[in-house]
Structure formats: structure tokens, C-alpha cells
Design an enzyme around this catalytic site. Structure first.
Site, PDB file in Angstrom:
ATOM      1  N   HIS A 153       0.815  -1.207   0.000  1.00  0.00           N
ATOM      2  CA  HIS A 153       0.000   0.000   0.000  1.00  0.00           C
ATOM      3  C   HIS A 153       0.856   1.268   0.000  1.00  0.00           C
ATOM      4  CE1 HIS A 153      -3.817   2.062   0.778  1.00  0.00           C
ATOM      5  NE2 HIS A 153      -3.098   2.901   1.500  1.00  0.00           N
ATOM      6  N   HIS A 208     -10.628   3.429  -1.091  1.00  0.00           N
ATOM      7  CA  HIS A 208     -10.817   2.989   0.293  1.00  0.00           C
ATOM      8  C   HIS A 208     -11.675   1.732   0.274  1.00  0.00           C
ATOM      9  CE1 HIS A 208     -10.304   4.938   4.489  1.00  0.00           C
ATOM     10  NE2 HIS A 208      -9.173   4.549   3.987  1.00  0.00           N
TER      11      HIS A 208
HETATM   12  N1  LIG Z   1      -1.880   4.511 -10.517  1.00  0.00           N
HETATM   13  C1  LIG Z   1      -1.050   5.530 -10.375  1.00  0.00           C
HETATM   14  N2  LIG Z   1      -0.757   6.296 -11.430  1.00  0.00           N
HETATM   15  C2  LIG Z   1       0.059   7.349 -11.292  1.00  0.00           C
HETATM   16  N3  LIG Z   1       0.596   7.725 -10.135  1.00  0.00           N
HETATM   17  C3  LIG Z   1       0.311   7.012  -9.050  1.00  0.00           C
HETATM   18  C4  LIG Z   1      -0.521   5.889  -9.125  1.00  0.00           C
HETATM   19  N4  LIG Z   1      -0.646   5.369  -7.899  1.00  0.00           N
HETATM   20  C5  LIG Z   1       0.080   6.158  -7.097  1.00  0.00           C
HETATM   21  N5  LIG Z   1       0.665   7.146  -7.784  1.00  0.00           N
HETATM   22  C6  LIG Z   1       1.454   8.227  -7.215  1.00  0.00           C
HETATM   23  O1  LIG Z   1       2.297   7.740  -6.199  1.00  0.00           O
HETATM   24  C7  LIG Z   1       2.396   8.691  -5.129  1.00  0.00           C
HETATM   25  C8  LIG Z   1       2.117   8.051  -3.800  1.00  0.00           C
HETATM   26  O2  LIG Z   1       0.758   7.707  -3.716  1.00  0.00           O
HETATM   27  P1  LIG Z   1       0.023   7.541  -2.346  1.00  0.00           P
HETATM   28  O3  LIG Z   1       0.865   6.747  -1.429  1.00  0.00           O
HETATM   29  O4  LIG Z   1      -1.350   7.067  -2.640  1.00  0.00           O
HETATM   30  O5  LIG Z   1      -0.020   9.041  -1.856  1.00  0.00           O
HETATM   31  P2  LIG Z   1      -0.714   9.532  -0.549  1.00  0.00           P
HETATM   32  O6  LIG Z   1      -0.143   8.739   0.568  1.00  0.00           O
HETATM   33  O7  LIG Z   1      -0.360  10.963  -0.469  1.00  0.00           O
HETATM   34  O8  LIG Z   1      -2.168   9.282  -0.731  1.00  0.00           O
HETATM   35  C9  LIG Z   1       1.410   9.803  -5.475  1.00  0.00           C
HETATM   36  O9  LIG Z   1       2.095  10.864  -6.041  1.00  0.00           O
HETATM   37  C10 LIG Z   1       0.524   9.183  -6.500  1.00  0.00           C
HETATM   38  O10 LIG Z   1      -0.019  10.139  -7.352  1.00  0.00           O
END
Ligand SMILES: Nc1ncnc2c1ncn2[C@@H]1O[C@H](COP(=O)(O)OP(=O)(O)O)[C@@H](O)[C@H]1O
Ligand SMILES: [Mg+2]
Lengths: 725, 82, 227, 82
Positions: free
Chosen positions: A39, A85
Site C-alpha cells: 500500500h 478505500h
Molecule cells: N496509478 C497511479 N498512477 C500514477 N501515479 C500514481 C498511481 N498510484 C500512485 N501514484 C502516485 O504515487 C504517489 C504516492 O501515492 P500515495 O501513497 O497514494 O499518496 P498519498 O499517501 O499521499 O495518498 C502519489 O504521487 C501518486 O499520485
């Protein structure tokens, strides 16, 4: 505690020991457990995500931050991202969905942007239990969005038995920030304080990220159900206002929301991105419950918390703002120049000592097979084509009144879609059109995630998801600024699931490249499985576009009779693979692969027609349920006296009425516009069809050998209440 | 026989109760000191059953299966013949 | 004219309300509930939203805030015109400054829709509105079903305190046009200089939003009529 | 002295309780027959007071002034020394 308890593999553990030069203690192991979880680390998907196009003329901030940022104009930027979620919403649907909304809103706020809109994308099973689940999830989305005062302006929902025990709750949020505002999640300077705002920390959601959302769901996970996180939109509102006011002063080094993995993730990522270290005085963290261990405090996912990084000299001003909003706050640590994260307690000033770049940046990523790119693009096995030879009047009603096509009013009426008074088009249209106060340009916001199309051919489904959402923007003549992708799939350790994941992302990548629209962020939710059954690989794509004249959206239903009814279908193909019509009759077959170059050209033409649209022309993308549903919905949205008569060739009527091949549009227009479309699409056989005329008889008439009539009331009732046979 | 059933549903101790918190704060402003204020539900209904034992079993089942969500709530059931 | 808009923690229609008033050319003054004085305003609006998260009951917690004492005094001593919109209406009822109470919608759910309301009686001080006028405005609430104690309804009608009723597009008031289960379709009431309504006039200020009837209502309340 | 207070708040009989109705319906679908189901609130807190009489007076005042709305709700207060 050993490494398995925190969800690490033996190799990962060995690597941690190697990087640290010693064995981590229990607390450190816990930190690694969450940050190296699927995650938080994206270990199975990061190498695949790297292949998505991130560059574009409008891009201010691509992936890697709390949200992507694109340029609306010289003064205003737009932050937006989708978040899932899913697991929490199955365990406790109201709170799970509510905290999902709260979480994505805090991501937008952490970018220094004021949230202005929400869009939700939901997936449920088809059984009765799933319908109660939907009721509760909608309750939760509304409970948070309505209370915090951000309108839910658009969304989508779909149903399939595969989502029965794995509902999907993806929410996109959109926010605005002044162009000159620096991106705030980096920039922490040595000597600055870590100020924790908001809800005191409880034992909520511990292991929510590392274990629950990173492992399959089943009987075995019962014992590690974390304490349910409860959303408090009231405090969320105060936190949002205080944070935005504080950001507005320009006095903050940096802002970071607390989401998955709580303080651990927030501090490690903040330090990592800012290339600094930090010392956290853990005893200073205000706790809701007595006796919380350092491990629990660091991992808690208590909602409605935000971390501000403040120079000592700016503290007074910031604290004044926080106090005005009546928020609890506490200085819990300090930024250090040495790139080391130290967790200190009174008993042990070095309870955990790790480098942020090891914790947040060194998780080994799943390698991508060498030949994957070609492999996943290979044509899917062709399933025997499904082509009905006749067509029956009832079929139209059956599709219109199916779970997948019927009216979403019972859902969206439970959301406040109008607060903030910029919703020109809300959820009663296929996409949202928003004004942006003070400027001429507005926003077009859309979200789509057709899982059915990915069920048999994930590559095609990935392409179709992008094509779908961009068709909506094209129908308004809106210029796409960027995409956000919410990827939902099963257990990536299974070969078939991982293959689907690769294919899905390849499809998204190819399509976004073909349309020239970058992906600026997103979310990946894996392990959506119960008892070994994965969901359909589901890519939820959100798009924001620059709308040239938001106060006058291009019509999506005719307002006068006499107009031509034109059907644009660039492929000229009417295959039923992946359609709702097919799914009502047999198992879904593969969705026809779109010709991306042709679609891109189609969208250019449609967009330019939309941009120069007179006040008569109406444009509607053909979506689930095909032409029949598009015609019916256009009829229901037009003045009561209007009707439509269309003529189809007798032997292919059913395919034509129900095909969902990508790139179709239904256009109601005066003859000159029809002529323009004909000359633009005439080059492709079957791409342009003048189907008939808007009449004044109040009914939908379809002539194909026999003439079949549908009364307005009948269509309305079927659309509103479902097909009753 | 008709039985009156009362099911008290409360948040588990470790679950955050924002409504309770805010209510306590306002009571405080009004000059009352209420500690650990928690807002739960009280569900009352009538039930037909041959005897009190069966009424109780049914009521308990209802509480378990619907009226309380075991991941975040506890419940107490009382059954009284009408 | 200076019109104060009181924000409580959790109010979220305050900005929309300030903009709407500003668009009508009056000086709209944001007032935070913690402030001691009413800053010399001539009129007050209690805007919509979720004051205190709508916890316990909608409006109940805000109604006990100290600022409501000041409001109450201004109403008693100066007949200060006060308009409560949605949550503001709920707060005024909870405070006893308007009759009745707002209980959960009959559907048990939050509801955001466009509704037509018919003016039943014109409250004190309103200009440019007449009984029988129809206004189209959105509602957005979870607890908007107006209710009164037994025997309380007839006096409301007799005293001309029923301001708005949900109706159909030609002004017929009947069960099918009742979106939330309000007694007698009541959408707004008044008492002396105090008026409350569940629909949101501040969201019906421009054609592109779907209606301009909010202007008519707010102008009416400002005593200006609809120019 | 510390007292435990429980305030049960119920809808007056004539007030519609949609949450209660829909819960009853779901119970029915699940095969249970619950009649006249009503969902009220149960508010629990602790109170410092010199004796039980004063604790009761304070609790009653809180219920009267804030915890219940007399237009649509009734309440019952119980006070027990800890
Ligand atoms: N499917 C995806 N396509 C493009 N970027 C992604 C994708 N999944 C995650 N990211 C990028 O990876 C980074 C980390 O995501 P995440 O851990 O969900 O962030 P946060 O903890 O702030 O919600 C973010 O910049 C997000 O936009
Ligand atoms: Mg974040």
C-alpha cells in the site's frame, strides 16, 4: 515480533538488515513493515507506473506528490487525484467510505489547494447484501462530503458479482491553488518544528495500510482487523480551513497530511522528499487512549490530522491561526540536517534510528518481465462473436432498466452537489462542468472505470477507460489537462493478476499517449480478493479539462425539433463484446480493441464541433447500454414534447443499438453541422450515419424492418425504477 | 406473547466518538462538567415469542446481525414481557 | 446596509451567502461566532452548513453558543431582522427563536434536489414578495422535516407564520410535492423579525445555476423588493 | 463523588422515525418480526457532584437544556454512583 508479523518477506528483511548494518529493533521493524507494504511502497506496481506518460504542457506537478497539479491558466492551478478505500468500506461501509473522502481531501489540502469538488466511482456486487452495502457506502461518502462542504459533482457506479465481497470505493478530489504557490510537501528545513494538528492519536486503523490493504481478505484476516477509523468531518473542516489559512501566509516550510501508515509515512516521506532528517519526540504526541506504545503511535491511522513544518520564528503566527480554528496542536519534533529519522521517547532517546531514504525510498520493487510490453499487447483470444439476428422491443427496456444503466439519482441526490455555487452541470449529466470564480475558463470533470471491458482483455479495458473519460471532455470541447488513475486489482503475486495489471497499465499508457494527455497521479489498490477470487481489473480514470465557456455547456440533449440525429462510430464496427446487452445474456466476451489513432482524430473533430457549437447542437458520448440508452437519456433530458425517430438496418439493429465500442457519439444538430461531420468522418466506412430526426411527438421510434415506439413515461419509469419485465 | 425489547448500542471504548466529544465541549461551555461523554443508540421494539428465553435469543440475534456492527460497537439486550 | 453572516465552526454555506449578499450590493460582513459584538450590522444571516458537525441534533450545539445570546438580545431589543438558512433555520428553532423543530427527512437520508416553494404568508419586513409567489431553489439537508407539537400547526397558519410550502410547479401543495415529510409541506416559517427556511436562496442567484429566485427572496428579505 | 449518568432520549410517539422504520424493514427481510421499532439515543457520561441528588439535578438540567429537544423528544435520566 518478527518480520512475518509485519508483513515483510525474508528477502526484504535481509535487505533491511543490510542497509542498516544491524538487525532492526521491534519498533523499526514495524516502521519498515508499513512503509514497505504494498500500500505504501507500491512495490508491485511502481515499475509499471513508471511507463505512464507524465509530461505535458499543462503539467505543473506529476506523480510523486500527494496529488498531481496542472495549469488552468496563468493564475490558477488545479490539484487532483483519485484514492481508494476499498477494504475499509467492506469492513465498515459508512465509516470506510467517509474516511476515504476525508483522506483524499487532505491530500489536496496538503498540496496547498482548496478542494472544490469530489467525484466517486463505486463498484458493488449484484446480490441483495451488496445493495445494502451500496446504501451504506453512499451514506458514508455523503456524510463526509456534505458535512465538510465540498460538492460531489459527478461519479459513477457499476455492478458485477466479482465485486460482491470486494466493493470498490474510489474517490477523486479536485482543488484550486494560486499559480504562485509553491508545492508544499517538500521544503522542510533543519531547525523547523513538526507541528501535529487535529485529532488526538488513538489506536485507529493500526495495520490498516500494511496488512489489511496489502493482503487478501478472508477468514484469516479476521484477527488483524484494525480498530475502525471514524471520520470526523467537523474536525476535517476546521483542519482544512486552518491548514489553508496557514499555507496562505507563505510561512510554512511544508505540509503533509497523515494518511495510510500515519505518522510513520508522513514524517518519513516528508524528510525523504525534503532531503533532511527529523527527530520525533514521541511522548509529545497527544493520545486519545492511555498507554499507547511507540509502535501504536507511529502506526495509528487516526483521521483528521495534519503535519505542518514551521520555522521557530513563524510559530506564533501559525499558532494563532490554529487557535482561531479551535484545533488541538502539538510540537512533536524538529527537522534535522543529518538525514536520519530518530524516534525518541523519554525512556529511549533512540527508540528508532533509520535513514528516511532507506525507509521511504529503498523498498525493493517487483521486477517487470523483460518482454512484458509486447506480451500484454498481444491480441486477446477471440471469443465467438455474439450477434443476435433479430431484435425485440423489450431488449431496449431491459438494458435501460439494468443495474448498470438505470438512473443514479437515488445515489447522487444524497450528495450535496451544489454547495460552493460553481456547479453548472452536476451529477444529472454525464460529466461535471464547473465555473471557476473570477476567470472565464472553467473545469470539466469526469470519471470512468469500465471494469467489464477489462474482464477478458485488460489491455483493451485500460485503453477504453481512458477513451471513455476523454470522450466526455471532447463532447464539451474541453481541453484535457491531465488524468488520474485509480488501479484496482487482485493479488499481484498471482501471475494472472499481475499480467492483467501490466496489461491494464499498458492500455492506459498507450491510450494516454495517443490522446496526448499525461497521467499526473493516482492510486493503486491491490489484493482485492476474497477466498482467492480477484475482482475484475478495474482502472478508474479521472480527468480534468479546461472548459472554454463553462456558463454555457454544450447541450447533451436536443431542445428543438427538426434536428438531424447523427451517430458517429469511428470504427464502423458494432461488436457487442463487453457490452451491458451481452452481459445480460451470456458471459462477457472480449471488448473490441479501439484504434487509438482514429479515436484521437475523432475526439479532435468532436471537440472542435463542440467548441464552435451553436445553441442548437447537442452532443452525447455513447456509453454503457450503447446507442439505445444514449437516445433514451437524451429524450428524457429534452423538453417533454420532443421525440426522436431513427432508422436502422434491419439485420444489424440489435448490434447497432447496443454496441459499446469506443469513440461513439450521438449528435443532434442542424444540417450544416451534420454536413461538417459527414465530411470529417466520411473517409471511414460506417463512421458517419444520419439516423433520423428529432420530432415533436414525444416518443422514441426505432424503425428497423418494423417500427417500434417507446413512450416517454415508459422510458422514464424504466430508467428510474429499473426493468420490471 | 408480546415482549418489549430494548437494545443499547454503544461505541467500543477505543472507537472515536466525535459527536460525543463535541457535545461534551458544549456542555462544558454551558457550565456543566461531563466526562467521557459517549453517544450511543437505544433501539426499542416489540417482539412476539412463545417465551422469554426465545424472545431473548431472537433479540440477541438481531442485535448481533444488524443492530450493532461488531467491528465497532457493543450491545446490551433487555427483554421484558409486556 | 450592513448584513452580518455568522459562521459557526462547521458552517459551510457562509462564503456562498456572503457572495450572494455582495452580489445584491449590500455590505456583507463575515462574523465569527466567537466574536463578542455584532459589529454594528443592521441584519443577520445564519447560513447553512454543519455547525458542530450536526452532532447530537442539527443546530443543537450552535444554538447554545454564547453568540446566540447576543442574537437573541438584538431580536428582543431592536427587532433585528434575522434570516436562518438551512442549518441557520435549525439553529433558530433549537434556540426557540422560531417555532417547531426539524427532524430527519422522511427518507432517512440526506436529500439535495431542486424544489418549488410557494409563499404562504409574507413575513414581517419582506418587500416584493406576495402570497402565492412561486420560487425555485435547491434543498440540501438531512434533517429538514419541519414538525410542531400537537396543536401547534393551526396557530402558525392563523398567525401568518407559515412562510414557504413545498409545492408543484403550478403552486399546488400536496403530499407528492413534499420532499422530506415536513408537516403541511412547510419549508420556512417566521416569528416577528426572525425568518427561517430550508431551501438555499444563495444557490439560486444566476441562470447558470438553475434559477435566480434566490435573488428575489434575498432582496425581499432586505426590504428592497425585486428590482 | 463521581456518578455515572445515562440519558435515554427517544422520539415522541407522534414523530416519524425513518431510521427505525427502515431498520424494522430490514429485520423483516431477515426473517425477524420487530414491531414499533424506534431508534433513540443513549448518552452516557460521568459527573462530579457532592451527592446523588445534586448529580440528578444537574443531569436533568443538561437533558432539558441540551440533550433532548422537547418539541420532538422525551428523555429519561438515570444516575448511579460509581
Ligand atoms: N496509478 C497511479 N498512477 C500514477 N501515479 C500514481 C498511481 N498510484 C500512485 N501514484 C502516485 O504515487 C504517489 C504516492 O501515492 P500515495 O501513497 O497514494 O499518496 P498519498 O499517501 O499521499 O495518498 C502519489 O504521487 C501518486 O499520485
Ligand atoms: Mg498524502
Amino acid at each position: 515480533m518478527n518480520y512475518q508479523d509485519v508483513g515483510l518477506t525474508a528477502q526484504e528483511f535481509a535487505m533491511i538488515c543490510d542497509k542498516l548494518g544491524r538487525t532492526p529493533n521491534a519498533l523499526e521493524l514495524g516502521l519498515f513493515g508499513v512503509l514497505w507494504s504494498e500500500h505504501c511502497s507500491y512495490k508491485s506496481s511502481k515499475n509499471l507506473l513508471a511507463d505512464l506518460p507524465h509530461e505535458g504542457s499543462a503539467v505543473v506537478q506529476g506523480p510523486g506528490e500527494n496529488a498531481g497539479v496542472v495549469r488552468l491558466n496563468d493564475a490558477i492551478h488545479v490539484a487532483f487525484k483519485v484514492e481508494s478505500h476499498n477494504h475499509p468500506s467492506y469492513v465498515e461501509p459508512v465509516q470506510g467510505a467517509a474516511t476515504g473522502v476525508g483522506g483524499i481531501l487532505r491530500d489536496i489540502v496538503a498540496m496547498g489547494a482548496r478542494p472544490i469538488a469530489l467525484a466517486d466511482s463505486l463498484r458493488f456486487g449484484t446480490d441483495a447484501a451488496s445493495q445494502s452495502l451500496r446504501h451504506a457506502v453512499v451514506e458514508g461518502v455523503g456524510a463526509y462530503g456534505n458535512a465538510i462542504g465540498i460538492p460531489t459533482v459527478t461519479g459513477e457506479v457499476a455492478y458485477a458479482s466479482g465485486y460482491e465481497k470486494n466493493p470498490l470505493v474510489n474517490v477523486m478530489a479536485v482543488g484550486l491553488l494560486p499559480a504562485e504557490r509553491p508545492i508544499s510537501a517538500r521544503g522542510a528545513k533543519p531547525g523547523s518544528y513538526l507541528v501535529l494538528l487535529g485529532q488526538p492519536t488513538g489506536r485507529d486503523g493500526i495495520h490498516g495500510a500494511s496488512l489489511l490493504a496489502s493482503q487478501d481478505f478472508g477468514e484469516g484476516t479476521e484477527h488483524m482487523r484494525p480498530t475502525v477509523q471514524v471520520g470526523d468531518p467537523f474536525m476535517g473542516k476546521l483542519l482544512m480551513e486552518a491548514t489553508l489559512e496557514a499555507v496562505g501566509t507563505g510561512l510554512l516550510d511544508s505540509v503533509q497530511d497523515l494518511g495510510a501508515a500515519g505518522l510513520t509515512s508522513a514524517i518519513a516521506e516528508l524528510a525523504y522528499r525534503s532531503e533532511v532528517g527529523a527527530t520525533v519526540w514521541l511522548d509529545q504526541v497527544p493520545c486519545r487512549e492511555p498507554g499507547m506504545t511507540p509502535y501504536e503511535i507511529m502506526l495509528s491511522e487516526t483521521q483528521e490530522r495534519m503535519l505542518l513544518v514551521v520555522r521557530p520564528s513563524n510559530m506564533e503566527q501559525i499558532i494563532q491561526i490554529v487557535a482561531h480554528w479551535e484545533l488541538p496542536y502539538q510540537v512533536i519534533g524538529v527537522i534535522t540536517g543529518e538525514k536520519v529519522l530518530t524516534i525518541a521517547t523519554e525512556e529511549d532517546p533512540a527508540a528508532a534510528v533509520v535513514a528516511p531514504d532507506v525507509l521511504a525510498g529503498a523498498c525493493p520493487l517487483k521486477p517487470v518481465p523483460q518482454d512484458w510490453a509486447a506480451e500484454v499487447r498481444k491480441t486477446a483470444e477471440i471469443s465467438p462473436e455474439f450477434t443476435p439476428l433479430t431484435w425485440e422491443r423489450e431488449w431496449g427496456l431491459e438494458v435501460l432498466g439494468s443495474l448498470d444503466c438505470m438512473s443514479r439519482a437515488p445515489i447522487y441526490q444524497r450528495y450535496d452537489s451544489m454547495i460552493l455555487t460553481h456547479t453548472v452541470w452536476g451529477p444529472d449529466h454525464s460529466l461535471a462542468v464547473l465555473t471557476v470564480k473570477g476567470v472565464e475558463e472553467g473545469l470539466a470533470v469526469a470519471v470512468r472505470g469500465p471494469g467489464r471491458y477489462a474482464a477478458r482483455d485488460a489491455y483493451s479495458g485500460g485503453m477504453a477507460a481512458v477513451a471513455r473519460v476523454l470522450a466526455l471532455l471532447a463532447s464539451q470541447g474541453a481541453v484535457p489537462l491531465g488524468l488520474t488513475d485509480g488501479i484496482n486489482a487482485g493479488n499481484p503475486d498471482k501471475e494472472s493478476v499481475f499480467r492483467d495489471l501490466m496489461a491494464l497499465l499498458a492500455g492506459i499508457g498507450d491510450a494516454s499517449r495517443a490522446f496526448g494527455v499525461p497521467v499526473t497521479g493516482g492510486n493503486v489498490s491491490l489484493h482485492n480478493e476474497t477466498h482467492g477470487e480477484p475482482i475484475w481489473p478495474t482502472a478508474v480514470i479521472g480527468a480534468v479539462g479546461r472548459h472554454p465557456h463553462p456558463l454555457r455547456p454544450v447541450l447533451d440533449a436536443p431542445e428543438t425539433s427538426g434536428l438531424d440525429i447523427v451517430w458517429i462510430n469511428p470504427s464502423g464496427d458494432a461488436a457487442l463484446g463487453g457490452s451491458v446487452f451481452e452481459s445480460l445474456r451470456q458471459e462477457t466476451t472480449a471488448y473490441p480493441r479501439p484504434d487509438l489513432a482514429r479515436l484521437a482524430e475523432t475526439y479532435r473533430v468532436i471537440s472542435s464541433v463542440a467548441q464552435s457549437a451553436d445553441h442548437l447542437t447537442a452532443i452525447r458520448p455513447v456509453e454503457d447500454g450503447g446507442l439505445f440508452v444514449a437516445l433514451s437519456r437524451a429524450l428524457l433530458a429534452s423538453p417533454p414534447s420532443l421525440g426522436m425517430t431513427v432508422e436502422l438496418s434491419a439485420d444489424t439493429a440489435a448490434s447497432q443499438l447496443f454496441t459499446e465500442v469506443a469513440g461513439q457519439f450521438l449528435v443532434f444538430c442542424p444540417p450544416e453541422t451534420a454536413g461538417r461531420l459527414e465530411s470529417a468522418f466520411g473517409q471511414w466506412p460506417g463512421a458517419f450515419m444520419r439516423l433520423g430526426r428529432v420530432t415533436g411527438d414525444g416518443t422514441l421510434t426505432i424503425a428497423a424492418k418494423k417500427s417500434v415506439h417507446y413512450g416517454r413515461v415508459e422510458l422514464e419509469r424504466t430508467y428510474a425504477r429499473g426493468y420490471r419485465g | 406473547m408480546t415482549f418489549n425489547v430494548v437494545v443499547d448500542v454503544a461505541w467500543k471504548e477505543e472507537i472515536l466518538d466525535p459527536a460525543g466529544q463535541s457535545t461534551a465541549k458544549v456542555l462544558q461551555q454551558m457550565g456543566y462538567a461531563a466526562d467521557n461523554l459517549r453517544i450511543g443508540k437505544q433501539i426499542r421494539f416489540q417482539l412476539q415469542a412463545p417465551d422469554v428465553a426465545q424472545a431473548e435469543t431472537a433479540a440477541r440475534e438481531m442485535a448481533q446481525r444488524l443492530l450493532a456492527n461488531p467491528v465497532m460497537e457493543t450491545y446490551a439486550v433487555r427483554v421484558v414481557a409486556e | 446596509m450592513r448584513v452580518g453572516v455568522i459562521s459557526f465552526p462547521g458552517s459551510n454555506c457562509d462564503q456562498d451567502t456572503l457572495s450572494a449578499l455582495g452580489a445584491l450590493g449590500v455590505e456583507a460582513v463575515p462574523l465569527w461566532y466567537g466574536e463578542k459584538s455584532l459589529a454594528g450590522v443592521d441584519r443577520l444571516v445564519l447560513p447553512g452548513g454543519f455547525s458542530y458537525g450536526d452532532y447530537l441534533r442539527s443546530g443543537a450545539l450552535a444554538a447554545r453558543a454564547p453568540v446566540m445570546e447576543t442574537v437573541e438580545r438584538a431580536i428582543r431589543d431592536e427587532a433585528m431582522p434575522v434570516l436562518g438558512i438551512c442549518n441557520g433555520f435549525q439553529i433558530l428553532c433549537e434556540r426557540g427563536l422560531l417555532p417547531g423543530a426539524l427532524r430527519p427527512n422522511a427518507s432517512g437520508e440526506f436529500l439535495c434536489t431542486w424544489e418549488t416553494v410557494r409563499v404562504a404568508s409574507v413575513p414581517l419586513g419582506f418587500e416584493g414578495l406576495a402570497a402565492g409567489d412561486l420560487l425555485r431553489m435547491p434543498i440540501a439537508h438531512h434533517e429538514g422535516a419541519f414538525s410542531v407539537e400537537p396543536g401547534g400547526l393551526a396557530p402558525l397558519f392563523q398567525n401568518g407564520q407559515v412562510f414557504l410550502q413545498y409545492s408543484d410547479s403550478v403552486g399546488q401543495v400536496h403530499a407528492l410535492t413534499n420532499p422530506n415529510g415536513s408537516v403541511a409541506n412547510i419549508a420556512g416559517v417566521s416569528q416577528g423579525s426572525v425568518t427561517g427556511l430550508m431551501p438555499h436562496p444563495e444557490r439560486a442567484m444566476a441562470d447558470y445555476l438553475g434559477s435566480v429566485d434566490g435573488r428575489k427572496l434575498l432582496r425581499g428579505w432586505l426590504g428592497e423588493g425585486d428590482r
